[in-house]
Design a protein around this motif. Structure first.
Motif, mmCIF file in Angstrom:
data_model
loop_
_atom_site.group_PDB
_atom_site.id
_atom_site.type_symbol
_atom_site.label_atom_id
_atom_site.label_comp_id
_atom_site.label_asym_id
_atom_site.label_seq_id
_atom_site.Cartn_x
_atom_site.Cartn_y
_atom_site.Cartn_z
ATOM 1 N N VAL A 185 0.847 -1.188 0.000
ATOM 2 C CA VAL A 185 0.000 0.000 0.000
ATOM 3 C C VAL A 185 0.882 1.237 0.000
ATOM 4 O O VAL A 185 1.719 1.405 0.891
ATOM 5 C CB VAL A 185 -0.931 0.022 1.231
ATOM 6 N N THR A 186 0.706 2.106 -0.998
ATOM 7 C CA THR A 186 1.433 3.373 -1.015
ATOM 8 C C THR A 186 0.596 4.439 -0.288
ATOM 9 O O THR A 186 -0.611 4.265 -0.086
ATOM 10 C CB THR A 186 1.730 3.842 -2.445
ATOM 11 N N ALA A 187 1.241 5.538 0.097
ATOM 12 C CA ALA A 187 0.569 6.577 0.904
ATOM 13 C C ALA A 187 -0.179 5.919 2.053
ATOM 14 O O ALA A 187 -1.323 6.253 2.357
ATOM 15 C CB ALA A 187 -0.370 7.419 0.046
ATOM 16 N N ALA A 188 0.505 4.971 2.703
ATOM 17 C CA ALA A 188 -0.163 4.074 3.645
ATOM 18 C C ALA A 188 -0.615 4.752 4.918
ATOM 19 O O ALA A 188 -1.424 4.182 5.664
ATOM 20 C CB ALA A 188 0.764 2.901 3.982
ATOM 21 N N SER A 202 -6.747 -6.630 9.108
ATOM 22 C CA SER A 202 -7.703 -6.978 10.157
ATOM 23 C C SER A 202 -8.822 -7.881 9.671
ATOM 24 O O SER A 202 -9.307 -8.725 10.422
ATOM 25 C CB SER A 202 -8.310 -5.693 10.759
ATOM 26 N N VAL A 203 -9.260 -7.698 8.430
ATOM 27 C CA VAL A 203 -10.381 -8.474 7.901
ATOM 28 C C VAL A 203 -9.904 -9.643 7.046
ATOM 29 O O VAL A 203 -10.340 -10.780 7.217
ATOM 30 C CB VAL A 203 -11.332 -7.570 7.095
ATOM 31 N N TYR A 204 -8.973 -9.380 6.116
ATOM 32 C CA TYR A 204 -8.563 -10.414 5.170
ATOM 33 C C TYR A 204 -7.283 -11.134 5.557
ATOM 34 O O TYR A 204 -6.887 -12.081 4.886
ATOM 35 C CB TYR A 204 -8.464 -9.805 3.763
ATOM 36 N N LYS A 205 -6.640 -10.682 6.646
ATOM 37 C CA LYS A 205 -5.456 -11.357 7.204
ATOM 38 C C LYS A 205 -4.330 -11.484 6.183
ATOM 39 O O LYS A 205 -3.542 -12.446 6.205
ATOM 40 C CB LYS A 205 -5.834 -12.741 7.752
ATOM 41 N N ALA A 206 -4.236 -10.530 5.288
ATOM 42 C CA ALA A 206 -3.162 -10.514 4.291
ATOM 43 C C ALA A 206 -1.875 -9.978 4.918
ATOM 44 O O ALA A 206 -1.889 -9.331 5.962
ATOM 45 C CB ALA A 206 -3.566 -9.662 3.101
ATOM 46 N N LYS A 207 -0.766 -10.244 4.267
ATOM 47 C CA LYS A 207 0.534 -9.705 4.684
ATOM 48 C C LYS A 207 0.750 -8.393 3.937
ATOM 49 O O LYS A 207 0.782 -8.362 2.709
ATOM 50 C CB LYS A 207 1.644 -10.705 4.376
ATOM 51 N N VAL A 208 0.907 -7.289 4.684
ATOM 52 C CA VAL A 208 0.903 -5.952 4.095
ATOM 53 C C VAL A 208 2.246 -5.264 4.298
ATOM 54 O O VAL A 208 2.820 -5.288 5.396
ATOM 55 C CB VAL A 208 -0.221 -5.090 4.703
ATOM 56 N N ILE A 209 2.719 -4.639 3.226
ATOM 57 C CA ILE A 209 3.862 -3.725 3.282
ATOM 58 C C ILE A 209 3.316 -2.319 3.056
ATOM 59 O O ILE A 209 2.677 -2.051 2.036
ATOM 60 C CB ILE A 209 4.909 -4.047 2.197
ATOM 61 N N GLY A 210 3.552 -1.428 4.008
ATOM 62 C CA GLY A 210 3.077 -0.060 3.886
ATOM 63 C C GLY A 210 4.223 0.878 3.547
ATOM 64 O O GLY A 210 5.303 0.782 4.130
ATOM 65 N N VAL A 211 3.985 1.773 2.609
ATOM 66 C CA VAL A 211 4.987 2.755 2.198
ATOM 67 C C VAL A 211 4.439 4.146 2.501
ATOM 68 O O VAL A 211 3.301 4.464 2.136
ATOM 69 C CB VAL A 211 5.303 2.633 0.701
ATOM 70 N N CYS A 212 5.240 4.975 3.185
ATOM 71 C CA CYS A 212 4.763 6.310 3.565
ATOM 72 C C CYS A 212 5.928 7.294 3.612
ATOM 73 O O CYS A 212 7.050 6.954 3.224
ATOM 74 C CB CYS A 212 4.025 6.260 4.900
ATOM 75 N N GLY A 213 5.675 8.515 4.136
ATOM 76 C CA GLY A 213 6.639 9.587 3.996
ATOM 77 C C GLY A 213 7.669 9.713 5.092
ATOM 78 O O GLY A 213 8.779 10.188 4.839
ATOM 79 N N THR A 214 7.321 9.330 6.324
ATOM 80 C CA THR A 214 8.232 9.509 7.452
ATOM 81 C C THR A 214 8.235 8.277 8.331
ATOM 82 O O THR A 214 7.327 7.435 8.269
ATOM 83 C CB THR A 214 7.822 10.721 8.307
ATOM 84 N N VAL A 253 -0.777 -4.356 -5.521
ATOM 85 C CA VAL A 253 -0.326 -3.021 -5.119
ATOM 86 C C VAL A 253 -1.556 -2.131 -5.079
ATOM 87 O O VAL A 253 -2.295 -2.029 -6.068
ATOM 88 C CB VAL A 253 0.712 -2.438 -6.089
ATOM 89 N N PHE A 254 -1.793 -1.512 -3.930
ATOM 90 C CA PHE A 254 -2.892 -0.561 -3.775
ATOM 91 C C PHE A 254 -2.253 0.828 -3.779
ATOM 92 O O PHE A 254 -1.663 1.250 -2.782
ATOM 93 C CB PHE A 254 -3.649 -0.831 -2.466
ATOM 94 N N ASP A 255 -2.339 1.505 -4.927
ATOM 95 C CA ASP A 255 -1.601 2.757 -5.098
ATOM 96 C C ASP A 255 -2.501 3.962 -4.918
ATOM 97 O O ASP A 255 -3.460 4.157 -5.670
ATOM 98 C CB ASP A 255 -0.959 2.811 -6.480
ATOM 99 N N ALA A 256 -2.165 4.781 -3.949
ATOM 100 C CA ALA A 256 -2.911 6.021 -3.704
ATOM 101 C C ALA A 256 -2.044 7.249 -3.932
ATOM 102 O O ALA A 256 -2.424 8.353 -3.555
ATOM 103 C CB ALA A 256 -3.461 6.018 -2.276
#
Length: 366
Positions: A185-188, A202-214, A253-256
């Protein structure tokens, strides 16, 4: 939410939506009388594009048959509000108007044709056609309102629907995320990104990588359940994606963000993976050669909640119902980074402009 309904949400590749009727009205003491009979109410009004909003006393309007007068307790403050105020939004509004489209409050009065709620009902509304949320009350078509349990706070109600319903369509209906999925997930740490992280973990129990600014924002993303969260640095993200996926790339990839980062998203997705285009936090719309999709057989999916409202109202209403159910079951919870009152509308908008926010920003009207 029933076990059967939850099973539908979690079903891999779910495309169909079980249609649910509008919630039936609760028994009330007020019938169709109003809870507030003042002829005016306070609202933050835009008189000229690019100018500060003016706090004014606005005259009440008479309801049409399918309309509901809502006493607004809380309203979400969104990036699209800023674009509307600056006349940069894709849909044009003519001043004067009252911005704000994501509200939570109580029913004050109903038109003669409204049947799905009662005076005093707590409701969530999405009013992207007429706006009006930065005010003590607003008028909302019945079809754009959902009743919620009184245990749901007004602030949470105003922070919930727009981002979580968008993320739910992208992750479940379009990308079929499940417990075997890896999702980047970008702009996570933004409103939409954090909603996607919350739902995926929390709902789908997927393994998530979050990308953010700081790094501070990365800490918040980890608190929401992300397997890993890191600042935007392509080399570091490349390494993390390879580590988490054994070099295969993420399923979704969930791109925001959009902009230049979009091309990087295509490098992180796996063979036959999916890139969901959900927003443009960079305010730059990327342009790519479609041939870049061929080597990995990547599926590129566009997503707009507003267009679902126009093209498939049944899916739109059901997705919002599902999000509300998940929140009432404590499966998901929107993060609110700042609250402002109606006298601080300018400060709320500046807080968003300066990219100080994480999750959602709320305007409290009562």
């Amino acid at each position: 939410m029933t076990a059967l309904k939850m099973q539908r949400l979690l079903h891999l590749g779910a495309k169909a939506v079980t249609l649910a009727p509008l919630q039936q009205p609760s028994t009330g003491l007020y019938g169709r009388t109003t809870l507030r009979k003042a002829s005016t109410y306070k609202a933050a009004v835009l008189r000229e594009f690019g100018q500060q909003l003016q706090l004014e006393d606005v005259q009440r309007k008479k309801l049409k048959g399918n309309q509901v007068r809502v006493g607004v307790h809380s309203c979400g403050v969104n990036a699209s509000d800023i674009l509307m105020i600056e006349n940069k939004y894709d849909k044009k509004f003519s001043p004067p108007f009252v911005p704000g489209f994501e509200v939570c409050g109580e029913v004050l009065e109903m038109g003669k044709n409204v049947t799905s709620m009662a005076v005093g009902s707590k409701v969530i509304g999405i009013i992207k056609e007429g706006l009006g949320g930065f005010a003590e009350e607003c008028i909302v078509p019945e079809q754009d309102l959902w009743t919620v349990d009184h245990a749901v706070s007004f602030d949470s109600g105003a922070a919930l629907v727009d981002t979580y319903a968008t993320a739910l369509i992208g992750l479940n209906r379009r990308a079929a995320v499940n417990e075997e999925s890896t999702v980047l997930v970008t702009a996570a740490a933004g409103g939409l990104g954090l909603a996607a992280v919350d739902l995926a973990t929390s709902v789908y129990k997927a393994k998530v990588i979050g990308v953010c600014g700081t790094e501070d924002k990365a800490g918040l993303v980890r608190q929401k359940g992300a397997w890993a969260a890191l600042k935007y640095n392509k080399k570091h993200i490349d390494a993390k994606v390879n580590e988490v996926t054994d070099g295969k790339g993420v399923n979704v990839v969930f791109d925001a963000i959009g902009g230049d980062a979009f091309v990087d998203c295509l490098s992180w997705v796996c063979h036959e993976g999916t890139v969901v285009v959900a927003g443009f936090a960079s305010r730059v719309i990327p342009h790519i050669e479609t041939s870049i999709l061929l080597p990995k057989a990547v599926s590129l999916v566009g997503l707009s909640l507003s267009h679902y409202q126009q093209a498939n109202k049944d899916v739109y209403r059901q997705v919002v119902e599902d999000v509300i159910d998940m929140h009432e079951m404590n499966l998901i919870n929107p993060h609110i980074s700042a609250r402002f009152n109606i006298d601080q509308t300018a400060e709320a908008l500046d807080f968003l402009r300066q990219r100080k926010s994480t999750g959602k920003v709320i305007l409290e009207l009562r």
